[in-house]
Scaffold this active site. Structure first.
Site, mmCIF file in Angstrom:
data_model
loop_
_atom_site.group_PDB
_atom_site.id
_atom_site.type_symbol
_atom_site.label_atom_id
_atom_site.label_comp_id
_atom_site.label_asym_id
_atom_site.label_seq_id
_atom_site.Cartn_x
_atom_site.Cartn_y
_atom_site.Cartn_z
ATOM 1 N N SER A 247 -7.273 5.460 -0.254
ATOM 2 C CA SER A 247 -7.402 4.088 -0.695
ATOM 3 C C SER A 247 -8.835 3.805 -0.455
ATOM 4 C CB SER A 247 -6.332 2.970 -0.081
ATOM 5 O OG SER A 247 -5.165 3.418 -0.419
ATOM 6 N N GLN B 187 -5.485 -1.515 -7.106
ATOM 7 C CA GLN B 187 -6.051 -0.458 -6.371
ATOM 8 C C GLN B 187 -6.590 0.569 -7.072
ATOM 9 O OE1 GLN B 187 -4.276 2.642 -3.427
ATOM 10 N NE2 GLN B 187 -4.299 0.836 -2.078
ATOM 11 N N ASP C 100 0.730 -1.291 -0.157
ATOM 12 C CA ASP C 100 -0.017 -0.037 0.054
ATOM 13 C C ASP C 100 0.814 1.219 0.067
ATOM 14 O OD1 ASP C 100 -2.565 1.156 0.074
ATOM 15 O OD2 ASP C 100 -2.359 1.634 2.315
#
Length: 304
Positions: A241, A291, A217
């Site tokens: 996110s 993502q 991430d």
């Protein structure tokens, strides 16, 4: 120099391992510790890593995770630990499936979800093979660490962001391209970053997968804004996110150099889609990541 630049690598990794070592509360409930000294919003990679660690506690050792799909519902708070509830949806002949709900207390003390995740586990079996080749990039030894670069450029970002920027991290990053906070202008939405844990990890493969989930991430969300001259460092973007998916293809060690190749094929409607490919140093493609994130441009007034 950063006030945190002398943090001991072994201590940083030990702290990460404590975060990922969720506590079994019984009844397929697990608790994840809060990050010591954490302020503000919980790092998304922490929630994903702890959720994966919780799910793996309920699956036989011979079924490693091959994919996970998570949605961030609300920003987590560093003021609290996280509760993880695991639901055993499938235990089949070759596959197992788990749903995980991560929750924290609201202002009234009631638990509310901050993340949901589905993970699939597959018993190893032989099959046909092919894989994309790793791109040619400079070796990590020829690059400066992001920690050193952050210390050098910290005075160029808004003061309110410097503490987070200078914080010592358990994952070492060595970027190939110039980062947005270094004053780089708009460019192609593509980046290459070497990464690894800053100190050796135990040999448990599940732990290496959890650490990779945590690290995945880090540089990903910043890819989509690259062509548009917006970033958190310039104070002209709100970013978060929205979801996160990982496909684990093969074994690896998260304390050895891994190349994270990120690109963004689309952005629009205040969202940006990002993809990541993770290679071992010897060129094996061991994971893919995807993502979508919020990349909402801000006016100068709303950014202040």
């Amino acid at each position: 120099m950063s006030e945190t630049s002398n943090s001991d690598p072994a201590d940083l990794v030990a702290g990460l391992l404590r975060l990922l070592d969720v506590a079994d509360q019984g009844g397929d409930h697990f608790s994840g510790a809060r990050k010591p000294g954490g302020v503000g919003r919980v790092f998304g990679g922490q929630v994903i890593g702890q959720a994966l660690a919780s799910a793996e506690r309920t699956v036989p050792e011979d079924r490693p995770v091959h994919s996970l799909h998570a949605y961030f519902l609300r920003g987590g708070s560093e003021d609290f630990g996280i509760d993880f509830e695991v639901m055993r949806d499938l235990d089949g002949g070759s596959f197992a499936n788990r749903r995980v709900v991560a929750s924290q207390p609201d202002a009234s003390g009631n638990l509310r979800p901050i993340l949901t995740m589905v993970a699939s586990f597959h018993k190893r079996e032989p099959g046909v093979e092919h894989a994309e080749a790793m791109p040619h990039v400079p070796e990590p030894e020829s690059l400066r660490s992001e920690q050193d670069l952050r210390a050098e450029y910290a005075d160029k970002v808004p003061e309110r962001m410097r503490r987070m920027m200078l914080e010592a991290r358990p994952i070492e990053l060595r970027p190939v391209e110039t980062r947005h906070w270094m004053g780089a202008g708009p460019r192609e939405p593509l980046s290459h970053t070497w990464m690894r844990a800053v100190a050796p990890l135990p040999d448990d493969p599940k732990l290496h997968r959890a650490v990779l989930a945590y690290a995945s991430d880090m540089p990903l969300l910043g890819t989509a804004p690259l062509p548009h001259d917006i970033s958190w460092a310039k104070g002209n973007m709100m970013g978060a996110s929205l979801d996160h998916a990982i496909w684990f293809h093969d074994d690896f060690r998260a304390d050895e150099w891994l190349l994270y190749v990120c690109d963004s094929p689309w952005a629009g409607r205040a969202r940006g889609f990002n993809r990541g490919r993770i290679f071992t140093r010897d060129g094996r493609l061991v994971a893919n990541v995807a993502q979508e994130g919020l990349i909402r441009p801000l006016t100068k007034t709303s950014a202040d």
